[in-house]
Design a protein around this motif. Structure first.
Motif, short mmCIF file in Angstrom:
data_model
loop_
_atom_site.label_atom_id
_atom_site.label_comp_id
_atom_site.label_asym_id
_atom_site.label_seq_id
_atom_site.Cartn_x
_atom_site.Cartn_y
_atom_site.Cartn_z
N TRP A 171 -16.84 35.71 78.66
CA TRP A 171 -16.23 34.67 79.50
C TRP A 171 -17.01 34.52 80.80
CZ3 TRP A 171 -14.03 34.07 84.29
CH2 TRP A 171 -13.23 32.94 84.48
N CYS A 176 -12.24 33.85 75.39
CA CYS A 176 -10.78 33.66 75.39
C CYS A 176 -10.17 34.02 74.04
CB CYS A 176 -10.46 32.21 75.74
SG CYS A 176 -10.85 31.74 77.44
N HIS A 228 -9.84 37.74 73.74
CA HIS A 228 -8.68 38.23 74.49
C HIS A 228 -7.38 37.97 73.72
CE1 HIS A 228 -10.69 38.34 78.73
NE2 HIS A 228 -11.07 39.33 77.94
N CYS A 229 -7.29 36.79 73.09
CA CYS A 229 -6.10 36.50 72.29
C CYS A 229 -5.98 37.47 71.12
CB CYS A 229 -6.16 35.07 71.78
SG CYS A 229 -6.03 33.80 73.07
#
Length: 220
Positions: A127, A181, A184-185
């Protein structure tokens, strides 16, 4: 199904981040951040990147020359060099960290907490790498627009325009940010619980072993 969703999300995020990292590396070294078309000589075009400038002629072809001095460059190109180089390094570290923490790998199966932390770290690095691509690309684009519409310059003076590398950099940055992202999910989602049939088979095997032990030792 949870495990399949996690694995699919991790694989998609890693592939997306890998694509973004490769495109970011290309953006860093391509000499097409700015294009200049000369109206007086339509057979000659100029391009500029972070590391060199090129002149493209129909008869001669492309001739490129590296910049002589880093300090002589405009501020946006100096900072863009640093940010793009850092982005490439952080992206590589993020790919290595997240690649080692995939659920589909048998590496570190007994250390779930470590793999989860590595997955979060890899997503954060990717990120950050994406943001460090979007910032210099957008900065150079903003300066190019300002110079293009600068009314203090005579109209006869040629103006720099967007090069192909800027659009490539925007796409690379969004891929890296989206990949981070998604990682992370995937790290925040809970793993799937094993199938109930597996527990039933295990319980049946334990019951058979207890019966065998009782038959071998009747006095107990």
């Amino acid at each position: 199904m949870g495990l399949d969703f996690r694995t699919a999300t991790q694989s998609a995020a890693l592939l997306l981040a890998l694509l973004g990292w490769v495109l970011a590396c290309l953006t860093n070294y391509l000499p097409h951040w700015k294009n200049l078309n000369l109206e007086l000589n339509e057979m000659e075009n100029w391009t500029m990147g972070l590391w060199q400038s090129c002149v493209i002629q129909e008869e001669v072809g492309s001739q490129c020359k590296d910049f002589d001095s880093f300090l002589a460059l405009p501020a946006e190109l100096q900072i863009s060099r640093v940010l793009m180089s850092l982005s490439n390094g952080l992206g590589l570290l993020g790919l290595l960290a997240s690649g080692c923490s995939l659920d589909c790998l048998r590496l570190g199966e007994t250390q779930k907490g470590l793999k989860r932390r590595l997955l979060i770290l890899g997503g954060l690095l990717l990120w950050t790498s994406g943001v460090m691509v979007l910032v210099p690309v957008s900065w150079v684009a903003h300066v190019t627009v300002q110079e293009f519409w600068d009314e203090t310059l005579p109209e006869i003076v040629p103006r720099w325009e967007f090069g192909e590398a800027l659009f490539l950099g925007w796409f690379a940055g969004f891929c890296l940010v989206l990949g981070g992202c998604l990682l992370h999910c995937a790290a925040c989602s809970s793993p799937a619980t094993p199938a109930s049939g597996r527990y039933a088979v295990t319980g049946l095997q334990d019951h058979c072993q207890q019966l065998e032990l009782k038959q071998a030792n009747p006095e107990t």
